[in-house]
Write a protein that holds these residues in place. Sequence first.
Motif, PDB file in Angstrom:
ATOM      1  N   THR A  70       0.802  -1.224   0.000  1.00 27.55           N
ATOM      2  CA  THR A  70       0.000   0.000   0.000  1.00 27.55           C
ATOM      3  C   THR A  70       0.834   1.274   0.000  1.00 27.55           C
ATOM      4  O   THR A  70       0.293   2.362  -0.221  1.00 27.55           O
ATOM      5  N   SER A  71       2.128   1.141   0.292  1.00 27.70           N
ATOM      6  CA  SER A  71       3.039   2.293   0.409  1.00 27.70           C
ATOM      7  C   SER A  71       2.655   3.214   1.559  1.00 27.70           C
ATOM      8  O   SER A  71       3.056   4.381   1.589  1.00 27.70           O
ATOM      9  N   HIS A  72       1.873   2.716   2.504  1.00 24.66           N
ATOM     10  CA  HIS A  72       1.464   3.471   3.686  1.00 24.66           C
ATOM     11  C   HIS A  72       2.105   2.851   4.917  1.00 24.66           C
ATOM     12  O   HIS A  72       2.479   1.667   4.906  1.00 24.66           O
ATOM     13  N   PRO A  73       2.231   3.612   5.999  1.00 28.09           N
ATOM     14  CA  PRO A  73       2.695   3.011   7.254  1.00 28.09           C
ATOM     15  C   PRO A  73       1.797   1.857   7.677  1.00 28.09           C
ATOM     16  O   PRO A  73       0.566   1.952   7.585  1.00 28.09           O
ATOM     17  N   VAL A  74       2.402   0.754   8.110  1.00 24.75           N
ATOM     18  CA  VAL A  74       1.634  -0.435   8.478  1.00 24.75           C
ATOM     19  C   VAL A  74       0.667  -0.139   9.615  1.00 24.75           C
ATOM     20  O   VAL A  74      -0.470  -0.620   9.617  1.00 24.75           O
ATOM     21  N   LEU A  75       1.105   0.675  10.572  1.00 23.33           N
ATOM     22  CA  LEU A  75       0.235   0.991  11.702  1.00 23.33           C
ATOM     23  C   LEU A  75      -1.046   1.671  11.227  1.00 23.33           C
ATOM     24  O   LEU A  75      -2.142   1.359  11.710  1.00 23.33           O
ATOM     25  N   GLY A  76      -0.931   2.590  10.283  1.00 23.53           N
ATOM     26  CA  GLY A  76      -2.117   3.237   9.737  1.00 23.53           C
ATOM     27  C   GLY A  76      -3.023   2.261   9.021  1.00 23.53           C
ATOM     28  O   GLY A  76      -4.256   2.342   9.128  1.00 23.53           O
ATOM     29  N   ASP A  77      -2.418   1.319   8.277  1.00 18.81           N
ATOM     30  CA  ASP A  77      -3.221   0.293   7.600  1.00 18.81           C
ATOM     31  C   ASP A  77      -3.974  -0.573   8.601  1.00 18.81           C
ATOM     32  O   ASP A  77      -5.149  -0.896   8.401  1.00 18.81           O
ATOM     33  N   LEU A  78      -3.298  -0.959   9.694  1.00 18.01           N
ATOM     34  CA  LEU A  78      -3.934  -1.810  10.701  1.00 18.01           C
ATOM     35  C   LEU A  78      -5.088  -1.091  11.391  1.00 18.01           C
ATOM     36  O   LEU A  78      -6.131  -1.690  11.656  1.00 18.01           O
ATOM     37  N   VAL A  79      -4.895   0.193  11.672  1.00 17.14           N
ATOM     38  CA  VAL A  79      -5.974   0.981  12.274  1.00 17.14           C
ATOM     39  C   VAL A  79      -7.155   1.069  11.322  1.00 17.14           C
ATOM     40  O   VAL A  79      -8.322   1.063  11.742  1.00 17.14           O
ATOM     41  N   VAL A 125     -19.572   7.773   1.547  1.00 21.00           N
ATOM     42  CA  VAL A 125     -20.665   8.675   1.921  1.00 21.00           C
ATOM     43  C   VAL A 125     -20.653   8.942   3.420  1.00 21.00           C
ATOM     44  O   VAL A 125     -20.834  10.076   3.874  1.00 21.00           O
ATOM     45  N   VAL A 126     -20.423   7.891   4.199  1.00 19.07           N
ATOM     46  CA  VAL A 126     -20.409   8.005   5.653  1.00 19.07           C
ATOM     47  C   VAL A 126     -19.001   8.310   6.139  1.00 19.07           C
ATOM     48  O   VAL A 126     -18.037   7.676   5.707  1.00 19.07           O
ATOM     49  N   THR A 127     -18.878   9.290   7.022  1.00 20.31           N
ATOM     50  CA  THR A 127     -17.592   9.605   7.634  1.00 20.31           C
ATOM     51  C   THR A 127     -17.250   8.530   8.670  1.00 20.31           C
ATOM     52  O   THR A 127     -18.032   8.262   9.587  1.00 20.31           O
ATOM     53  N   LEU A 128     -16.092   7.906   8.501  1.00 17.51           N
ATOM     54  CA  LEU A 128     -15.699   6.811   9.382  1.00 17.51           C
ATOM     55  C   LEU A 128     -15.096   7.373  10.667  1.00 17.51           C
ATOM     56  O   LEU A 128     -13.915   7.735  10.724  1.00 17.51           O
ATOM     57  N   ARG A 129     -15.919   7.455  11.698  1.00 14.73           N
ATOM     58  CA  ARG A 129     -15.444   7.933  12.997  1.00 14.73           C
ATOM     59  C   ARG A 129     -14.887   6.775  13.821  1.00 14.73           C
ATOM     60  O   ARG A 129     -13.794   6.857  14.378  1.00 14.73           O
ATOM     61  N   THR A 130     -15.669   5.717  13.932  1.00 12.96           N
ATOM     62  CA  THR A 130     -15.228   4.531  14.675  1.00 12.96           C
ATOM     63  C   THR A 130     -14.648   3.466  13.758  1.00 12.96           C
ATOM     64  O   THR A 130     -13.954   2.560  14.232  1.00 12.96           O
ATOM     65  N   GLY A 131     -14.946   3.533  12.474  1.00 10.38           N
ATOM     66  CA  GLY A 131     -14.530   2.502  11.545  1.00 10.38           C
ATOM     67  C   GLY A 131     -15.546   1.387  11.412  1.00 10.38           C
ATOM     68  O   GLY A 131     -15.449   0.563  10.505  1.00 10.38           O
ATOM     69  N   VAL A 132     -16.525   1.324  12.314  1.00  9.64           N
ATOM     70  CA  VAL A 132     -17.599   0.331  12.270  1.00  9.64           C
ATOM     71  C   VAL A 132     -18.764   0.950  11.506  1.00  9.64           C
ATOM     72  O   VAL A 132     -19.381   1.905  11.984  1.00  9.64           O
ATOM     73  N   ILE A 133     -19.053   0.413  10.325  1.00 11.94           N
ATOM     74  CA  ILE A 133     -20.037   1.021   9.437  1.00 11.94           C
ATOM     75  C   ILE A 133     -21.412   1.128  10.095  1.00 11.94           C
ATOM     76  O   ILE A 133     -22.096   2.153   9.972  1.00 11.94           O
ATOM     77  N   ALA A 166     -14.566 -10.970   0.349  1.00 10.63           N
ATOM     78  CA  ALA A 166     -13.829  -9.737   0.057  1.00 10.63           C
ATOM     79  C   ALA A 166     -14.073  -8.706   1.153  1.00 10.63           C
ATOM     80  O   ALA A 166     -14.277  -7.523   0.882  1.00 10.63           O
ATOM     81  N   TRP A 167     -14.055  -9.176   2.385  1.00 12.03           N
ATOM     82  CA  TRP A 167     -14.305  -8.300   3.529  1.00 12.03           C
ATOM     83  C   TRP A 167     -13.000  -7.606   3.903  1.00 12.03           C
ATOM     84  O   TRP A 167     -12.015  -8.263   4.253  1.00 12.03           O
ATOM     85  N   PRO A 168     -12.945  -6.281   3.829  1.00  8.06           N
ATOM     86  CA  PRO A 168     -11.666  -5.560   3.977  1.00  8.06           C
ATOM     87  C   PRO A 168     -11.197  -5.450   5.427  1.00  8.06           C
ATOM     88  O   PRO A 168     -11.082  -4.365   5.991  1.00  8.06           O
ATOM     89  N   GLY A 169     -10.912  -6.592   6.026  1.00  9.68           N
ATOM     90  CA  GLY A 169     -10.491  -6.632   7.421  1.00  9.68           C
ATOM     91  C   GLY A 169      -9.057  -7.085   7.575  1.00  9.68           C
ATOM     92  O   GLY A 169      -8.281  -7.146   6.612  1.00  9.68           O
ATOM     93  N   LEU A 170      -8.703  -7.435   8.797  1.00  8.12           N
ATOM     94  CA  LEU A 170      -7.335  -7.808   9.123  1.00  8.12           C
ATOM     95  C   LEU A 170      -6.913  -9.088   8.410  1.00  8.12           C
ATOM     96  O   LEU A 170      -5.771  -9.198   7.935  1.00  8.12           O
ATOM     97  N   GLY A 171      -7.817 -10.058   8.331  1.00 12.54           N
ATOM     98  CA  GLY A 171      -7.483 -11.333   7.691  1.00 12.54           C
ATOM     99  C   GLY A 171      -7.147 -11.162   6.225  1.00 12.54           C
ATOM    100  O   GLY A 171      -6.155 -11.711   5.722  1.00 12.54           O
TER     101      GLY A 171
END
Length: 357
Positions: free
Chosen positions: A104-113, A196-204, A305-310
Amino acid sequence: MSRETTTGAIAQQRRGHFAATVVRRTGSFVASLLVTFVGLTAVTFFISRLTKIDPVLTVVGDKATKAAYDNAYKALGLDQSLFIQYGIYLKRLLSGDFGVSVLTSHPVLGDLVRVFPATFELATIATIIGVLVGVPAGVLAAARKGRWPDHVIRVVGLFGYSVPVFWLGLVGLFVFYGKLGWVSGTGRLDVFYEGVVTLRTGVILIDAALEGQWEILANAFSHLILPASILGYYSLAYIARMTRSFMIDQLGQEYVTAARIKGTSFWGAVWRHAFPNIMVPLITVIALSYASLLEGAVLTETVFAWPGLGLYITRALFNSDMNAVLGGTVVVGAVFVGINQLSDLLYKLFDPRLRTP
């Protein structure tokens, strides 16, 4: 010595004893966390270094010149001993630097969050399904041991923890999405709802509800219900089996017979007398089930295709992105440690004997 003085001395002694107990337990807790963390990071780090994946080629590519390869080799610290490399990695890790993901070329910590809330949402709903269905099913099976409800629940449970999860996922998509159209397909949202929804908690589900986006909430639930049910079925099969085992042991105890002799109804004896006594071991079962789902539910997330940790760790492995793999592994270990500590706290709520110093 006056009575008041004696009482004050006893109270002061008790406070000192309590403070010493708190300090001792806190020290033991911190030491346990440190040992677990160091052991986890050491094992994952050294295993990653023993694999055939070359981290240098991952960075510079297989067409790089020898000079570029050598420069990257030194820049990554691979010319040092493994123990020095691990010390450098551990120091960076403690400062919150998990490295940069090649994928992703992003910091791993940011990706995990970013990806962990999706797994948290999926695993939490699945565990709720597993508990709400699995616990009553296990109690019913134990109460009707050897009868048809027991046989049905045992067969359903056997199917649940024997059949591969990915196969259930594929069949579920084919039947409930492809044929019946009762649920939405893969992913967390339809494409035109993304962003469309602002991700505050990350839980849709939570974020959509906070903004009053009920249409998006319904769409998110339609995407979530099938993979959560598949994982929930796997979870409830395990929970029901263990609940049945615990309850059979308790229903054979003399205190249950005594309660029945005193006039307590059968189901009263089951729920008011036997069930509370299985809460402590049942907490462990639920906690372990939840932790296993929070690992990422790799196969289920891949199928849906669930965009989670797994899915993040799986893609990182396929692309030889070892920073992401190590970061994801550390998160998984931290989840296990955290849930185990939480279960210890819950023990004290359900077992008064553990509340005393």
